[in-house]
Motif scaffolding. Sequence first.
Motif, short mmCIF file in Angstrom:
data_model
loop_
_atom_site.label_atom_id
_atom_site.label_comp_id
_atom_site.label_asym_id
_atom_site.label_seq_id
_atom_site.Cartn_x
_atom_site.Cartn_y
_atom_site.Cartn_z
N PRO A 84 0.94 -1.02 0.02
CA PRO A 84 -0.15 0.06 0.04
C PRO A 84 0.97 1.19 0.04
O PRO A 84 1.70 1.36 0.87
CB PRO A 84 -0.40 -0.13 1.31
N ALA A 85 0.53 2.21 -0.80
CA ALA A 85 1.15 3.74 -0.93
C ALA A 85 1.23 4.31 0.41
O ALA A 85 0.12 4.25 1.09
CB ALA A 85 0.57 4.37 -1.85
N LEU A 86 2.26 5.04 0.88
CA LEU A 86 2.14 5.68 1.88
C LEU A 86 2.07 6.94 1.80
O LEU A 86 2.59 7.75 0.90
CB LEU A 86 3.68 5.71 2.47
N HIS A 87 1.00 7.59 2.57
CA HIS A 87 0.46 8.77 2.24
C HIS A 87 0.55 9.43 3.45
O HIS A 87 0.35 9.08 4.80
CB HIS A 87 -0.92 9.01 1.75
N ALA A 88 0.59 10.89 3.71
CA ALA A 88 0.58 11.72 4.69
C ALA A 88 -0.52 12.02 5.14
O ALA A 88 -1.85 11.99 4.66
CB ALA A 88 1.25 13.25 4.23
N ARG A 89 -0.64 12.25 6.43
CA ARG A 89 -1.77 12.27 7.44
C ARG A 89 -1.58 13.31 8.32
O ARG A 89 -0.55 13.32 9.25
CB ARG A 89 -2.48 11.24 8.17
N VAL A 90 -2.26 14.73 8.42
CA VAL A 90 -1.81 15.62 9.23
C VAL A 90 -2.35 15.28 10.90
O VAL A 90 -3.75 14.93 10.80
CB VAL A 90 -2.41 17.09 8.81
N VAL A 91 -1.97 15.42 11.74
CA VAL A 91 -2.35 15.26 13.32
C VAL A 91 -2.10 16.64 13.66
O VAL A 91 -0.95 16.98 14.06
CB VAL A 91 -1.66 14.11 13.89
N ASP A 100 -6.13 16.89 -0.70
CA ASP A 100 -6.79 15.63 -0.43
C ASP A 100 -6.10 14.96 0.84
O ASP A 100 -6.08 13.53 0.82
CB ASP A 100 -6.69 14.66 -1.44
N THR A 101 -5.44 15.49 1.60
CA THR A 101 -4.75 14.84 2.89
C THR A 101 -5.49 15.00 4.04
O THR A 101 -6.11 16.04 4.53
CB THR A 101 -3.33 15.61 3.07
N PRO A 102 -5.95 13.69 4.81
CA PRO A 102 -6.77 13.90 5.80
C PRO A 102 -6.12 14.31 6.90
O PRO A 102 -4.70 14.53 7.13
CB PRO A 102 -7.08 12.13 6.03
N ILE A 103 -6.96 14.79 7.96
CA ILE A 103 -6.51 15.41 9.09
C ILE A 103 -7.21 14.80 10.23
O ILE A 103 -8.32 14.63 10.34
CB ILE A 103 -6.83 16.71 9.02
N SER A 104 -6.38 14.66 11.35
CA SER A 104 -6.83 14.19 12.65
C SER A 104 -6.45 15.41 13.73
O SER A 104 -5.72 15.92 13.66
CB SER A 104 -6.20 12.72 13.16
N GLU A 105 -7.36 15.44 14.55
CA GLU A 105 -7.40 16.59 15.47
C GLU A 105 -7.61 16.16 16.93
O GLU A 105 -8.47 15.32 17.15
CB GLU A 105 -8.34 17.63 15.25
#
Length: 375
Positions: free
Chosen positions: A307-314, A338-343
Amino acid sequence: MLDESLLDTPEALAEADRRALLRGAAEAGARVRTAARHAAEAGVHDLKPDGRPRAILTAGPGAAATCVADLLGTLAGATSPVTRLAPAGVAPAAGALRWELPGWAGSVDLLLITTPDGTEPGLALLAEQAYRRGCTVVAVAPAATPLTEAMHGNHGLFVPMATAPYDEDEALAASAPGVLWALLTPLLALLDRTGMLTAPPDAVEKIADRLDHIAERCGPAIATYSNPAKTLATELADSLPLIWTEGVSAGPAGRRFAAALAELSGRPALVAELPEALASYHALLAGRLAGSANPDDFFRDRVEETPALHARVVLLRDRPIGGLTAAPAARELALSHDTPISELEPEAGGELESLAELIAITDFAAVYLALASGA
């Protein structure tokens, strides 16, 4: 790959947790209370310091000692600089590490030694060197170790580290989530006495209460959909976390999270503070790691591919911030690529409680990620 089914099976989690990491995270509040009692029994609350030290020097091996130095520097602010003495040596082993005082260190400075081991000859030599220079020396380490004898021989203050039965394997103890609080808590009490920061006994008790509260919210029996730590762990599966922090206390919490991900689950992460992160990582989010990357040939067979490694903002924020905040710009930048974000944002409370909550949730998340990925 992350085994999400394991996260909602407490028995399977317990079987996979051979390093007692979940237990260490769950007992962080109890560790704070024990450490506070050890500090009181060692006489920390009876100290009558003659003014503030010119500078604070810290020394110790491993991620926990590094985080302690980072936290103390943040909490003390500009009252006195906190300088971590980085070890030198040929290997990250107790017998190979050496520490040296800077040439300017002297009688108006304070040396803090923190270690979950206590057998490092380099730390004993450092304590002796500090005594000859006239520095005040305080150490937090397991009792009945060579460092204990060195501290007594050099007239330093020794506080026994609050240990647990599962800490007996020293190789595992350094990465256990509870170790940070065992090392940090006595030093909070000490620097409160010197006026470097505000951490009276009632504030320390609130830290323990907040850690207990997070352990209830993030425990293995709580399902993923209502468990913020399990949710974050699943969101970070097959992702490169970009940990962006906002607020003074969130900075060390973010750096602690990155260190825990590397040490416990073997996963890389990048850390930056807002608003600087918006410029620093703009090109990265526009590149191959963005969620919108690799749009070519949607229908090709990917069964055999990694699986491709994609960035995710935390996004970690230490409390609701009124007025100026870069959080909306951070969300816009991430979502525009289109980069997901967790908060994560703590509940209302003091600075120490907010810091404790951010560290506790991310510690649990790092542990769940490690267990569910077989690290």
